[in-house]
Design a protein around this motif. Structure first.
Motif, PDB file in Angstrom:
ATOM      1  N   HIS A 177      96.920 116.409  14.454  1.00  0.00           N
ATOM      2  CA  HIS A 177      97.000 117.593  13.599  1.00  0.00           C
ATOM      3  C   HIS A 177      95.581 118.125  13.380  1.00  0.00           C
ATOM      4  O   HIS A 177      94.977 117.920  12.322  1.00  0.00           O
ATOM      5  N   PRO A 178      95.027 118.815  14.385  1.00  0.00           N
ATOM      6  CA  PRO A 178      93.627 119.245  14.306  1.00  0.00           C
ATOM      7  C   PRO A 178      93.320 120.207  13.159  1.00  0.00           C
ATOM      8  O   PRO A 178      92.220 120.163  12.608  1.00  0.00           O
ATOM      9  N   LYS A 179      94.254 121.054  12.786  1.00  0.00           N
ATOM     10  CA  LYS A 179      93.972 121.991  11.692  1.00  0.00           C
ATOM     11  C   LYS A 179      93.810 121.246  10.368  1.00  0.00           C
ATOM     12  O   LYS A 179      92.919 121.565   9.581  1.00  0.00           O
ATOM     13  N   THR A 180      94.656 120.254  10.147  1.00  0.00           N
ATOM     14  CA  THR A 180      94.531 119.454   8.930  1.00  0.00           C
ATOM     15  C   THR A 180      93.262 118.605   8.988  1.00  0.00           C
ATOM     16  O   THR A 180      92.542 118.484   7.996  1.00  0.00           O
ATOM     17  N   ALA A 181      92.958 118.051  10.158  1.00  0.00           N
ATOM     18  CA  ALA A 181      91.731 117.269  10.326  1.00  0.00           C
ATOM     19  C   ALA A 181      90.499 118.133  10.054  1.00  0.00           C
ATOM     20  O   ALA A 181      89.566 117.701   9.364  1.00  0.00           O
TER      21      ALA A 181
ATOM     22  N   GLN B 125      99.804 111.358   2.693  1.00  0.00           N
ATOM     23  CA  GLN B 125     101.135 111.714   3.194  1.00  0.00           C
ATOM     24  C   GLN B 125     101.115 113.083   3.879  1.00  0.00           C
ATOM     25  O   GLN B 125     101.703 113.260   4.936  1.00  0.00           O
ATOM     26  N   ALA B 126     100.437 114.048   3.289  1.00  0.00           N
ATOM     27  CA  ALA B 126     100.354 115.390   3.876  1.00  0.00           C
ATOM     28  C   ALA B 126      99.634 115.356   5.222  1.00  0.00           C
ATOM     29  O   ALA B 126      99.953 116.128   6.117  1.00  0.00           O
ATOM     30  N   SER B 127      98.683 114.442   5.364  1.00  0.00           N
ATOM     31  CA  SER B 127      97.920 114.362   6.609  1.00  0.00           C
ATOM     32  C   SER B 127      98.733 113.775   7.753  1.00  0.00           C
ATOM     33  O   SER B 127      98.368 113.921   8.916  1.00  0.00           O
ATOM     34  N   LEU B 128      99.840 113.118   7.446  1.00  0.00           N
ATOM     35  CA  LEU B 128     100.693 112.540   8.488  1.00  0.00           C
ATOM     36  C   LEU B 128     101.472 113.612   9.245  1.00  0.00           C
ATOM     37  O   LEU B 128     101.817 113.436  10.409  1.00  0.00           O
TER      38      LEU B 128
ATOM     39  N   GLY C 116      93.072 100.483   4.925  1.00  0.00           N
ATOM     40  CA  GLY C 116      91.714 100.989   5.089  1.00  0.00           C
ATOM     41  C   GLY C 116      91.621 102.350   5.747  1.00  0.00           C
ATOM     42  O   GLY C 116      90.568 102.962   5.759  1.00  0.00           O
ATOM     43  N   SER C 117      92.736 102.841   6.280  1.00  0.00           N
ATOM     44  CA  SER C 117      92.694 104.150   6.942  1.00  0.00           C
ATOM     45  C   SER C 117      92.632 105.269   5.905  1.00  0.00           C
ATOM     46  O   SER C 117      93.052 105.112   4.766  1.00  0.00           O
ATOM     47  N   THR C 118      92.078 106.392   6.324  1.00  0.00           N
ATOM     48  CA  THR C 118      91.899 107.553   5.455  1.00  0.00           C
ATOM     49  C   THR C 118      92.832 108.682   5.905  1.00  0.00           C
ATOM     50  O   THR C 118      93.381 108.631   7.015  1.00  0.00           O
ATOM     51  N   PRO C 119      92.960 109.720   5.085  1.00  0.00           N
ATOM     52  CA  PRO C 119      93.749 110.869   5.523  1.00  0.00           C
ATOM     53  C   PRO C 119      93.245 111.447   6.851  1.00  0.00           C
ATOM     54  O   PRO C 119      94.056 111.840   7.709  1.00  0.00           O
ATOM     55  N   LEU C 120      91.939 111.469   7.060  1.00  0.00           N
ATOM     56  CA  LEU C 120      91.414 111.996   8.319  1.00  0.00           C
ATOM     57  C   LEU C 120      91.839 111.121   9.495  1.00  0.00           C
ATOM     58  O   LEU C 120      92.222 111.642  10.550  1.00  0.00           O
ATOM     59  N   ASP C 121      91.811 109.810   9.334  1.00  0.00           N
ATOM     60  CA  ASP C 121      92.288 108.919  10.394  1.00  0.00           C
ATOM     61  C   ASP C 121      93.715 109.280  10.795  1.00  0.00           C
ATOM     62  O   ASP C 121      94.045 109.357  11.982  1.00  0.00           O
ATOM     63  N   ARG C 122      94.556 109.520   9.802  1.00  0.00           N
ATOM     64  CA  ARG C 122      95.968 109.797  10.069  1.00  0.00           C
ATOM     65  C   ARG C 122      96.149 111.170  10.712  1.00  0.00           C
ATOM     66  O   ARG C 122      96.958 111.330  11.619  1.00  0.00           O
ATOM     67  N   SER C 123      95.402 112.165  10.263  1.00  0.00           N
ATOM     68  CA  SER C 123      95.490 113.497  10.875  1.00  0.00           C
ATOM     69  C   SER C 123      95.102 113.443  12.341  1.00  0.00           C
ATOM     70  O   SER C 123      95.748 114.051  13.191  1.00  0.00           O
TER      71      SER C 123
END
Length: 80
Positions: free
Chosen positions: A57-61, A14-17, A45-52
Motif C-alpha cells: 500500500h504505497p500511498k499509505t506508506a 489496522q488501517a495500514s493493513l 515489533g512491527s510498525t504501521p509502516l512495516d505493514r503498509s
C-alpha cells in the motif's frame, strides 16, 4: 491515541493493513502514534509502516513516512 487490541495493534496499525489512507490521515490528524509497535504475536515489533509496505500500500506508506513513520529496523538502528 493509545488504544490497542490484545496484540498491541493500534487503529493506525489496522488501517495500514488495508488501503485505508484516508482513515490513516484522520487518525494521524488526531494524534495517532505513527511508530507504535505491535507488542505480541508473530509480527511483534512491527510498525504501521512495516505493514503498509508488506501489504503493498504505497500511498499509505508514503503518508506514514511524511509524518515520521519508520520501519522496525529503522527504529532499531536508532536505538528505539
Amino acid at each position: 491515541m493509545a488504544s490497542k487490541d490484545e496484540k498491541g495493534k493500534t487503529p493506525l496499525y489496522q488501517a495500514s493493513l488495508g488501503a485505508h489512507k484516508e482513515i490513516a490521515e484522520l487518525l494521524i490528524a488526531n494524534g495517532a502514534e505513527v511508530n507504535a509497535k505491535r507488542v505480541s504475536g508473530p509480527l511483534q515489533g512491527s510498525t504501521p509502516l512495516d505493514r503498509s509496505i508488506s501489504h503493498k500500500h504505497p500511498k499509505t506508506a508514503d503518508l506514514l513516512r511524511k509524518h515520521g513513520g519508520k520501519t522496525a529496523e529503522e527504529l532499531k538502528a536508532e536505538g528505539k
